[in-house]
Design a protein around this motif. Structure first.
Motif, PDB file in Angstrom:
ATOM      1  N   ILE A 216      -1.324   5.964  -5.394  1.00 37.01           N
ATOM      2  CA  ILE A 216      -0.244   6.932  -5.163  1.00 37.01           C
ATOM      3  C   ILE A 216      -0.656   7.955  -4.111  1.00 37.01           C
ATOM      4  O   ILE A 216       0.125   8.290  -3.214  1.00 37.01           O
ATOM      5  N   ALA A 217      -1.903   8.433  -4.192  1.00 35.29           N
ATOM      6  CA  ALA A 217      -2.396   9.416  -3.214  1.00 35.29           C
ATOM      7  C   ALA A 217      -2.424   8.832  -1.809  1.00 35.29           C
ATOM      8  O   ALA A 217      -2.023   9.493  -0.841  1.00 35.29           O
ATOM      9  N   ILE A 218      -2.879   7.588  -1.669  1.00 40.82           N
ATOM     10  CA  ILE A 218      -2.927   6.946  -0.349  1.00 40.82           C
ATOM     11  C   ILE A 218      -1.515   6.740   0.192  1.00 40.82           C
ATOM     12  O   ILE A 218      -1.250   6.973   1.371  1.00 40.82           O
ATOM     13  N   ALA A 219      -0.599   6.319  -0.675  1.00 40.49           N
ATOM     14  CA  ALA A 219       0.787   6.097  -0.241  1.00 40.49           C
ATOM     15  C   ALA A 219       1.440   7.404   0.209  1.00 40.49           C
ATOM     16  O   ALA A 219       2.124   7.447   1.236  1.00 40.49           O
ATOM     17  N   VAL A 220       1.217   8.477  -0.544  1.00 43.88           N
ATOM     18  CA  VAL A 220       1.791   9.778  -0.185  1.00 43.88           C
ATOM     19  C   VAL A 220       1.216  10.257   1.149  1.00 43.88           C
ATOM     20  O   VAL A 220       1.951  10.757   2.006  1.00 43.88           O
ATOM     21  N   ALA A 221      -0.095  10.091   1.342  1.00 44.45           N
ATOM     22  CA  ALA A 221      -0.713  10.494   2.609  1.00 44.45           C
ATOM     23  C   ALA A 221      -0.154   9.669   3.764  1.00 44.45           C
ATOM     24  O   ALA A 221       0.104  10.197   4.850  1.00 44.45           O
ATOM     25  N   GLY A 222       0.058   8.375   3.538  1.00 39.73           N
ATOM     26  CA  GLY A 222       0.627   7.519   4.574  1.00 39.73           C
ATOM     27  C   GLY A 222       2.036   7.930   4.949  1.00 39.73           C
ATOM     28  O   GLY A 222       2.408   7.938   6.122  1.00 39.73           O
ATOM     29  N   ILE A 223       2.812   8.301   3.942  1.00 38.78           N
ATOM     30  CA  ILE A 223       4.187   8.756   4.208  1.00 38.78           C
ATOM     31  C   ILE A 223       4.170  10.105   4.916  1.00 38.78           C
ATOM     32  O   ILE A 223       4.907  10.330   5.877  1.00 38.78           O
ATOM     33  N   TYR A 224       3.311  10.998   4.455  1.00 37.56           N
ATOM     34  CA  TYR A 224       3.242  12.341   5.035  1.00 37.56           C
ATOM     35  C   TYR A 224       2.838  12.300   6.507  1.00 37.56           C
ATOM     36  O   TYR A 224       3.402  12.996   7.340  1.00 37.56           O
ATOM     37  N   TYR A 225       1.841  11.464   6.826  1.00 44.22           N
ATOM     38  CA  TYR A 225       1.345  11.385   8.196  1.00 44.22           C
ATOM     39  C   TYR A 225       2.049  10.310   9.023  1.00 44.22           C
ATOM     40  O   TYR A 225       1.653  10.054  10.158  1.00 44.22           O
ATOM     41  N   HIS A 226       3.072   9.672   8.453  1.00 44.87           N
ATOM     42  CA  HIS A 226       3.825   8.623   9.154  1.00 44.87           C
ATOM     43  C   HIS A 226       2.880   7.556   9.709  1.00 44.87           C
ATOM     44  O   HIS A 226       2.942   7.186  10.878  1.00 44.87           O
ATOM     45  N   SER A 227       1.994   7.079   8.834  1.00 42.88           N
ATOM     46  CA  SER A 227       0.978   6.120   9.247  1.00 42.88           C
ATOM     47  C   SER A 227       1.115   4.821   8.458  1.00 42.88           C
ATOM     48  O   SER A 227       1.467   4.823   7.284  1.00 42.88           O
ATOM     49  N   TRP A 228       0.803   3.720   9.134  1.00 50.22           N
ATOM     50  CA  TRP A 228       0.804   2.421   8.473  1.00 50.22           C
ATOM     51  C   TRP A 228      -0.380   2.268   7.529  1.00 50.22           C
ATOM     52  O   TRP A 228      -0.428   1.349   6.725  1.00 50.22           O
ATOM     53  N   TRP A 229      -1.354   3.155   7.611  1.00 53.55           N
ATOM     54  CA  TRP A 229      -2.510   3.113   6.732  1.00 53.55           C
ATOM     55  C   TRP A 229      -2.099   3.288   5.270  1.00 53.55           C
ATOM     56  O   TRP A 229      -2.836   2.913   4.361  1.00 53.55           O
ATOM     57  N   GLY A 230      -0.933   3.832   5.039  1.00 57.04           N
ATOM     58  CA  GLY A 230      -0.427   3.989   3.677  1.00 57.04           C
ATOM     59  C   GLY A 230      -0.222   2.660   2.976  1.00 57.04           C
ATOM     60  O   GLY A 230      -0.191   2.593   1.743  1.00 57.04           O
ATOM     61  N   LEU A 231      -0.091   1.577   3.744  1.00 64.30           N
ATOM     62  CA  LEU A 231       0.050   0.252   3.141  1.00 64.30           C
ATOM     63  C   LEU A 231      -1.208  -0.187   2.402  1.00 64.30           C
ATOM     64  O   LEU A 231      -1.149  -1.078   1.550  1.00 64.30           O
ATOM     65  N   LEU A 232      -2.329   0.434   2.711  1.00 61.33           N
ATOM     66  CA  LEU A 232      -3.564   0.117   1.985  1.00 61.33           C
ATOM     67  C   LEU A 232      -3.451   0.478   0.505  1.00 61.33           C
ATOM     68  O   LEU A 232      -4.238   0.007  -0.311  1.00 61.33           O
ATOM     69  N   ALA A 233      -2.470   1.281   0.168  1.00 58.87           N
ATOM     70  CA  ALA A 233      -2.248   1.656  -1.227  1.00 58.87           C
ATOM     71  C   ALA A 233      -1.878   0.450  -2.074  1.00 58.87           C
ATOM     72  O   ALA A 233      -2.037   0.475  -3.294  1.00 58.87           O
ATOM     73  N   LEU A 234      -1.412  -0.610  -1.440  1.00 61.00           N
ATOM     74  CA  LEU A 234      -1.038  -1.813  -2.185  1.00 61.00           C
ATOM     75  C   LEU A 234      -2.235  -2.469  -2.874  1.00 61.00           C
ATOM     76  O   LEU A 234      -2.096  -3.043  -3.956  1.00 61.00           O
ATOM     77  N   ILE A 235      -3.404  -2.365  -2.271  1.00 65.38           N
ATOM     78  CA  ILE A 235      -4.582  -3.024  -2.844  1.00 65.38           C
ATOM     79  C   ILE A 235      -4.956  -2.425  -4.199  1.00 65.38           C
ATOM     80  O   ILE A 235      -5.011  -3.149  -5.190  1.00 65.38           O
ATOM     81  N   PRO A 236      -5.207  -1.106  -4.291  1.00 70.67           N
ATOM     82  CA  PRO A 236      -5.537  -0.578  -5.617  1.00 70.67           C
ATOM     83  C   PRO A 236      -4.356  -0.625  -6.581  1.00 70.67           C
ATOM     84  O   PRO A 236      -4.544  -0.749  -7.795  1.00 70.67           O
ATOM     85  N   LEU A 237      -3.137  -0.563  -6.072  1.00 72.70           N
ATOM     86  CA  LEU A 237      -1.967  -0.631  -6.943  1.00 72.70           C
ATOM     87  C   LEU A 237      -1.857  -2.007  -7.598  1.00 72.70           C
ATOM     88  O   LEU A 237      -1.688  -2.112  -8.817  1.00 72.70           O
ATOM     89  N   ILE A 238      -1.993  -3.051  -6.813  1.00 72.48           N
ATOM     90  CA  ILE A 238      -1.887  -4.405  -7.364  1.00 72.48           C
ATOM     91  C   ILE A 238      -3.040  -4.706  -8.318  1.00 72.48           C
ATOM     92  O   ILE A 238      -2.838  -5.258  -9.390  1.00 72.48           O
ATOM     93  N   THR A 239      -4.265  -4.306  -7.932  1.00 73.65           N
ATOM     94  CA  THR A 239      -5.403  -4.569  -8.815  1.00 73.65           C
ATOM     95  C   THR A 239      -5.308  -3.742 -10.091  1.00 73.65           C
ATOM     96  O   THR A 239      -5.763  -4.184 -11.144  1.00 73.65           O
TER      97      THR A 239
END
Length: 63
Positions: free
Chosen positions: A18-41
């Protein structure tokens, strides 16, 4: 798939996702997609790296 992620580990992974996704949205960065890895696991309670190294944070109850 045998579950190898315990409850505490699962909660930590979801909070980090959630923290990575929020940071990705806040900074308008595609790096927020990395949030999928810990979310799925965290949601599936299975980590591929844990299985490779033989690690399990899941509490096994012995009867």
């Amino acid at each position: 798939m045998k579950k190898n992620v315990g409850k505490f580990d699962m909660v930590v992974r979801i909070i980090i996702a959630i923290a990575i996704a929020v940071a990705g949205i806040y900074y308008h960065s595609w790096w927020g997609l990395l949030a999928l890895i810990p979310l799925i696991t965290g949601l599936t309670q299975f980590c591929g790296l844990y299985s490779i190294f033989g690690i399990s944070t899941k509490c096994s109850k012995k009867e």
